[in-house]
Design a protein around this motif. Structure first.
Motif, short mmCIF file in Angstrom:
data_model
loop_
_atom_site.label_atom_id
_atom_site.label_comp_id
_atom_site.label_asym_id
_atom_site.label_seq_id
_atom_site.Cartn_x
_atom_site.Cartn_y
_atom_site.Cartn_z
N UNK A 140 0.73 -1.16 0.00
CA UNK A 140 0.04 0.07 -0.07
C UNK A 140 0.90 1.19 0.09
N UNK A 141 1.84 1.29 0.92
CA UNK A 141 2.97 2.39 0.92
C UNK A 141 3.47 2.68 -0.76
N UNK A 142 3.91 1.52 -1.27
CA UNK A 142 4.20 1.46 -2.70
C UNK A 142 3.41 2.16 -3.62
N UNK A 143 2.28 1.89 -3.38
CA UNK A 143 1.40 2.36 -4.20
C UNK A 143 0.95 3.64 -4.22
N UNK A 144 0.97 3.90 -2.91
CA UNK A 144 0.70 5.63 -2.49
C UNK A 144 1.66 6.36 -3.48
N UNK A 173 -10.77 -6.80 5.06
CA UNK A 173 -9.97 -6.13 5.95
C UNK A 173 -10.32 -4.77 6.06
N UNK A 174 -11.59 -4.34 6.03
CA UNK A 174 -12.00 -3.00 6.53
C UNK A 174 -11.32 -2.37 7.42
N UNK A 175 -11.28 -3.21 8.42
CA UNK A 175 -10.61 -2.64 9.71
C UNK A 175 -9.00 -2.04 9.64
N UNK A 176 -8.59 -2.59 8.54
CA UNK A 176 -7.13 -2.07 8.41
C UNK A 176 -7.09 -0.66 7.89
N UNK A 177 -8.23 -0.19 7.39
CA UNK A 177 -8.42 1.38 6.92
C UNK A 177 -7.37 1.62 6.00
N UNK A 185 -3.48 7.47 -3.26
CA UNK A 185 -3.98 6.28 -3.74
C UNK A 185 -5.47 5.98 -3.50
N UNK A 186 -6.06 6.80 -2.61
CA UNK A 186 -7.61 6.78 -2.08
C UNK A 186 -8.20 7.54 -3.16
N UNK A 187 -7.64 8.72 -3.68
CA UNK A 187 -8.18 9.60 -4.53
C UNK A 187 -8.50 8.71 -6.02
N UNK A 188 -7.15 7.87 -6.34
CA UNK A 188 -7.27 7.29 -7.54
C UNK A 188 -8.30 6.33 -7.60
#
Ligand SMILES: N[C@@H](CCC(=O)N[C@@H](CS)C(=O)NCC(=O)O)C(=O)O
Length: 211
Positions: A140-144, A173-177, A185-188
């Protein structure tokens, strides 16, 4: 009509369905709900795919395609509309690199799910659970960091696979937020979620089929 072994629980199946929608092929493929349980090999499925995995596509000429990557390649070659999912040249290299990353994230999430929720508690490895959580955060950090370059190029199999893997994290895994501290990444991903092909097939914990 080709027959797709399908489930509304599987990220690999959902990736395949989005590809079929994008390429205008979803009405030309029949789906059958097939229960592929990693703990229980499925004799009927193994008769066509010895790996006992979905998605599996049975073509009318008797050939059987296995693995979402191969089925998406078939869809890209067969469908006459939609974006080119596997572009040529350098663009294709990045598309397939990102497909591998998204598929890797699906693999991690599925292993995490199996270890944490499907195995009996005494057999569960806390060390492995920690590994899956660490790797998920690293991807996820790489994708950000790479979100701007993802957003800058036309839609391909990389976007499709990464976007689907992130939806699977929302499902299991919604709890991982994962969006927390990852605004790019969220915007994309918000743009990905708005695609008609993506909106058509939500993940769902349907009743498991017998057999
Ligand atoms: N690399 C494969 C992975 C497919 C896969 O693992 N599918 C899961 C369902 S989510 C499955 O069939 N598991 C049954 C098993 O492992 O026996 C793909 O991309 O299609």
């Amino acid at each position: 009509m080709p027959l797709l072994h399908w489930s509304p629980r599987s990220p690999y199946v959902r990736k395949t369905m989005i590809a079929l929608h994008e390429k205008g092929l979803s009405d030309q493929v029949r789906t059958v709900r097939t229960g592929a349980d990693p703990m229980i090999p499925h004799p009927g499925l193994m008769a066509v795919n010895p790996l006992s995995k979905i998605p599996t596509l049975e073509l009318e000429d008797g050939r059987v395609l296995i693995d979402s990557h191969v089925i998406c390649r078939w869809a890209d070659r067969t469908g006459s509309e939609g974006p080119r999912l596997f572009p040529e040249g350098e663009a294709g290299l990045l598309a397939e690199r990102d497909e591998a990353l998204g598929a890797g994230l699906m693999d991690i999430a599925l292993n995490w799910l199996i270890e944490g929720r499907l195995r009996d508690a005494p057999q569960r490895s806390e060390a492995m659970l920690a590994v899956w959580q660490t790797k998920t955060a690293a991807v996820l950090d790489w994708l950000e960091v790479h979100a701007p370059s993802l957003a800058a190029r036309p839609f391909d199999i990389g976007h499709l696979t990464i976007g689907t893997a992130l939806m699977y994290l929302d499902f299991r895994f919604a709890a991982e937020e994962w969006r927390k501290h990852r605004p790019a990444l969220a915007a994309w991903h918000a743009g990905f979620l708005a695609r008609p092909s993506v909106r058509r097939e939500p993940f769902q914990d349907d009743p498991r089929p017998p057999g």
